[in-house]
Scaffold this active site. Structure first.
Site, mmCIF file in Angstrom:
data_model
loop_
_atom_site.group_PDB
_atom_site.id
_atom_site.type_symbol
_atom_site.label_atom_id
_atom_site.label_comp_id
_atom_site.label_asym_id
_atom_site.label_seq_id
_atom_site.Cartn_x
_atom_site.Cartn_y
_atom_site.Cartn_z
ATOM 1 N N GLU A 185 3.273 -7.400 0.370
ATOM 2 C CA GLU A 185 4.052 -6.307 -0.213
ATOM 3 C C GLU A 185 5.541 -6.571 -0.063
ATOM 4 O OE1 GLU A 185 1.667 -2.279 0.784
ATOM 5 O OE2 GLU A 185 2.202 -3.481 2.527
ATOM 6 N N CYS A 186 6.268 -6.538 -1.134
ATOM 7 C CA CYS A 186 7.735 -6.563 -1.162
ATOM 8 C C CYS A 186 8.301 -7.709 -0.320
ATOM 9 C CB CYS A 186 8.297 -5.212 -0.735
ATOM 10 S SG CYS A 186 9.978 -4.911 -1.338
ATOM 11 N N GLY A 187 8.699 -7.459 0.919
ATOM 12 C CA GLY A 187 9.219 -8.542 1.746
ATOM 13 C C GLY A 187 8.224 -9.661 1.923
#
Length: 454
Positions: A329-331
């Site tokens: 997710e994301c990072g």
């Protein structure tokens, strides 16, 4: 029996909710009242401050993710046996989705029947403070606002402000905090810096707690919290857990720290054994890992250190491309890029799963709550199935993916995003496993299958 509970809210962001919440929590810990903290909304960072303070659990309560029944259920479950459940609001009290009150702190207070206390910045106002309180109190007939705490006011002026507000509104003012510049909490592009980064945090919390004991009516707040009725939530039906305790490796360090604690616990309830590792410090994935969870965080701040750890980059590349079930997710998605630019724009090599580059756009890109609808069958769900998610990022990728359609609530705006294969979810949207517990079971079941075939 439900724990006593309070919700601290404000008229806008920056009013001092986090500071007052921290002050009250630390003071109650010092009194051995065993408080539990909650954050309204999807924010990851405030709960880290709460956990740093109380040394116990802090959870998110997000009505967009969870809906009303699961929100009440998780509030009851997580506050069982505590002396106080203290909920920190989000933004302005009534601020929800698309200029509505949906998923706002007010919505949460109403759904959980939690007394709300308005934290109001008192600088530069006198009688107008009473007008502001009255407006917040009466804007909705069921506002739930039962008291006021004044922030950043002088001890000399406070008694007159208290008398004025109480006379004009009928609400109790439960004390004040003066301006405490030595206790300020720094911010960065995703909000507050994380608790582990705040210099002298323990000393700041000690000062805040001492001030709370001196100028807040803690006994009055506890009495107000005790007036909350029992929650009596509906039970939640969960999928059957997976057998075999497959090991899911969870990236956890300064670069990767954005996780919903309830979501991690749900993975364990679904049969997983979670083992943490550090992409910054470790050179290989945990022994026996057959699933990989790369959460969000600030990898861009540690791009050079992540790049320098070539053995871990190779291990992650081999695991993901070799079919190990992975949620990124994301990072975590940024870490799977070919390169990641740091804050100065220098590109550093990452795990190289995706032949793409991630860089700072200088502004928030796709931002806020979305509903994700799968365009393909994959690790989490089948094509056509949907679940709620959230985006908030300044860094973007040259290849953000197209396997989900993200749709803003109450809006025509939408976009394609993320990658979804039978063994992978990777993209910018964060999600909460409790939103659809089947997602957690699918991830754990895939990890078990991978373990049986390797």
């Amino acid at each position: 029996m439900s724990a006593p509970r309070l919700l601290l809210c404000a008229s806008a962001s920056g009013g001092g909710k986090t500071t007052v919440t921290c002050a009250v929590l630390q003071a109650l810990v010092n009194r051995e009242r065993n408080p539990v903290a909650f954050k309204c909304g999807p924010d990851y960072i405030d709960p880290m401050f709460h956990s740093e303070i109380i040394g116990a659990k802090s959870r998110n309560l997000d009505l967009f993710f969870l809906g009303e029944d699961k929100t009440r259920y998780l509030l009851e479950q997580n506050s069982a046996g505590s002396g106080l459940a203290l909920i920190e609001g989000v933004m302005g009290y009534y601020d929800g989705i698309a200029m509505s009150h949906e998923a706002s702190a007010y919505h949460l207070a109403r759904v959980t029947e939690t007394p709300a206390v308005l934290v109001l910045d008192g600088r530069g106002s006198a009688l107008t403070l009473a007008a502001a309180v009255h407006g917040m109190q009466t804007f909705r007939p069921d506002s739930g606002i039962r008291g006021v705490i004044l922030n950043r006011v002088s001890p000399m002026l406070y008694p007159r402000l208290k008398a004025c507000i109480e006379a004009e509104t009928g609400l109790t003012v439960y004390g004040y905090l003066p301006n405490l510049p030595d206790c300020a909490l720094e911010s960065r592009h995703l909000g507050l810096v994380t608790a582990s980064e705040v210099a002298g945090l323990k000393e700041k919390l000690r000062k805040l707690a001492a001030q709370a004991e001196q100028s807040l009516d803690l006994d009055g707040l506890l009495a107000l919290a005790a007036s909350a009725p029992a929650l009596n939530p509906k039970p939640v039906d969960l999928p059957e857990p997976v057998e075999g305790q497959p090991v899911i490796a969870v990236a956890r360090d300064k670069a990767f720290c954005f996780y919903y604690a309830d979501g991690l616990e749900l993975l364990e309830q679904m049969g997983a054994r979670l083992v943490e590792f550090s992409p910054l410090e470790d050179e290989d994935l945990p022994q026996g890992a057959c699933g990989l969870y790369l959460g969000g965080g600030y990898p861009e701040l540690f791009a050079r250190a992540l790049a320098d750890n070539a053995p871990m980059r190779r291990a992650v590349h081999a695991a993901v491309t070799g079919g190990m079930p992975t949620v990124a997710e994301c990072g975590g998605f940024l870490y799977l890029q070919d390169t990641l630019a740091d804050g100065e724009g220098k590109a550093w090599p990452m795990a190289g799963v995706f032949p793409a580059a991630a860089r700072n756009t200088g502004r928030l890109g796709r931002f806020g709550y979305v509903t994700l609808t799968a365009q393909t069958d994959g690790l989490l769900c089948r094509a056509g199935e949907a679940f709620p998610a959230h985006e908030f990022h300044y860094w973007d990728s040259t290849a953000p993916g197209t396997d989900f359609r993200a749709q803003k609530p109450q809006s025509d705006r939408g976009w394609d995003c993320a990658f979804h294969t039978p063994t992978l979810y990777a993209g910018f949207p964060h999600f909460h496993f409790w939103a659809r517990p089947e997602l957690a079971r699918h991830f754990v079941a895939a990890a078990r299958r991978h373990n049986q075939t390797t």
